[in-house]
Design a protein around this motif. Structure first.
Motif, PDB file in Angstrom:
ATOM      1  N   ASP A 223      34.488  15.012 103.678  1.00 28.50           N
ATOM      2  CA  ASP A 223      35.719  15.581 103.120  1.00 28.50           C
ATOM      3  C   ASP A 223      36.037  16.957 103.694  1.00 28.50           C
ATOM      4  O   ASP A 223      37.121  17.497 103.455  1.00 28.50           O
ATOM      5  CB  ASP A 223      35.608  15.692 101.593  1.00 28.50           C
ATOM      6  CG  ASP A 223      35.520  14.319 100.932  1.00 28.50           C
ATOM      7  OD1 ASP A 223      36.090  13.363 101.498  1.00 28.50           O
ATOM      8  OD2 ASP A 223      34.885  14.219  99.867  1.00 28.50           O
ATOM      9  N   ASP A 224      35.084  17.536 104.450  1.00 27.65           N
ATOM     10  CA  ASP A 224      35.322  18.865 105.014  1.00 27.65           C
ATOM     11  C   ASP A 224      35.950  18.743 106.404  1.00 27.65           C
ATOM     12  O   ASP A 224      36.387  17.680 106.820  1.00 27.65           O
ATOM     13  CB  ASP A 224      34.023  19.676 105.069  1.00 27.65           C
ATOM     14  CG  ASP A 224      32.908  18.922 105.771  1.00 27.65           C
ATOM     15  OD1 ASP A 224      33.215  18.103 106.669  1.00 27.65           O
ATOM     16  OD2 ASP A 224      31.726  19.131 105.428  1.00 27.65           O
ATOM     17  N   SER A 225      35.964  19.840 107.137  1.00 22.63           N
ATOM     18  CA  SER A 225      36.621  19.874 108.445  1.00 22.63           C
ATOM     19  C   SER A 225      35.657  19.626 109.602  1.00 22.63           C
ATOM     20  O   SER A 225      36.019  19.801 110.763  1.00 22.63           O
ATOM     21  CB  SER A 225      37.307  21.235 108.647  1.00 22.63           C
ATOM     22  OG  SER A 225      36.349  22.288 108.570  1.00 22.63           O
ATOM     23  N   THR A 226      34.422  19.208 109.306  1.00 27.63           N
ATOM     24  CA  THR A 226      33.433  19.038 110.373  1.00 27.63           C
ATOM     25  C   THR A 226      33.688  17.805 111.222  1.00 27.63           C
ATOM     26  O   THR A 226      33.266  17.730 112.370  1.00 27.63           O
ATOM     27  CB  THR A 226      32.021  18.930 109.778  1.00 27.63           C
ATOM     28  OG1 THR A 226      31.964  17.795 108.891  1.00 27.63           O
ATOM     29  CG2 THR A 226      31.661  20.195 108.996  1.00 27.63           C
TER      30      THR A 226
END
Length: 220
Positions: free
Chosen positions: A102-105
């Motif tokens: 769910d993050d930008s990684t």
């Protein structure tokens, strides 16, 4: 007079022995305390080593599991843990399901599944692939390591194939077949790893995950 002097000397010697005996006991107690403390420190050091701090949610066990997902697990149970996959592909009772962080990684978890047996009732996990270096083996090994370091960790690892990805970069696929773990390398660094059943090649189902990748001649 001589008797009194002898008695005095005798008393003095006994007193000296008592003092020396007390000092010896104190020294021994001190040494014992130091040894005990050293032993305690050593145990603490062992217990706080890299093999003891891996969160089970991010633990890699070659040939068995990654995090909370295990090989052979019913895909219905996986769905309850992870929810609906963000992407995937399916055909002939086999499927890749892909879940994105769910993050930008941009990290992803991919699971390959197929029917457990000829009854064709239950699909279970056959391979688990990750791209995040948050996951670690019990002794702290994770993605992002060099090809050389990975070979030292898994000396039986062999190159299976090479591909050109969407950016025309060369991705090398290695597998420690009998350990149940395979790796992908880009520019000398591990970018993905796959836990699979021991003694089965990681490449048996590889192209179903990246059909757009072009296979090229293996590089030595």
């Amino acid at each position: 007079m001589q008797t009194e002097l002898a008695m005095a000397c005798s008393t003095g010697m006994k007193f000296t022995k008592i003092i020396l005996f007390g000092l010896a006991i104190s020294f021994a107690a001190c040494q014992s305390s130091k040894n005990s403390q050293h032993q305690s420190d050593s145990i603490a050091s062992i217990e706080s080593g890299p093999g003891k701090i891996v969160d089970e949610r991010f633990l890699i066990v070659p040939g068995q599991s990654i995090g909370e997902i295990s090989l052979g697990e019913d895909m219905e149970a996986v769905g309850k843990k992870l929810g609906k996959p963000n992407a995937g592909d399916a055909a002939m009772g086999k499927a890749w399901g892909i879940w994105f962080d769910d993050d930008s990684t941009g990290n992803e978890l991919a699971i390959y599944s197929s029917y457990r047996d000829t009854s064709m009732r239950v699909k279970d996990v056959k391979q688990i692939r990750i791209t995040s270096n948050r996951f670690k083996t019990q002794d702290g090994f994770s993605l992002g390591r060099s090809l050389r370091d990975t070979k030292l960790k898994f000396p039986a690892m062999e190159q299976l194939s090479a591909y050109l990805n969407e950016e025309k970069d060369t991705v090398l696929v290695y597998d420690a077949k009998h350990d149940g773990i395979g790796f992908e390398f880009l520019k000398g660094k591990g970018i993905a790893l796959t836990v699979h059943q021991t003694s089965k090649s990681v490449n048996d189902t590889y192209l179903t995950l990246h059909p757009e990748w072009k296979m090229i001649a293996p590089l030595d």
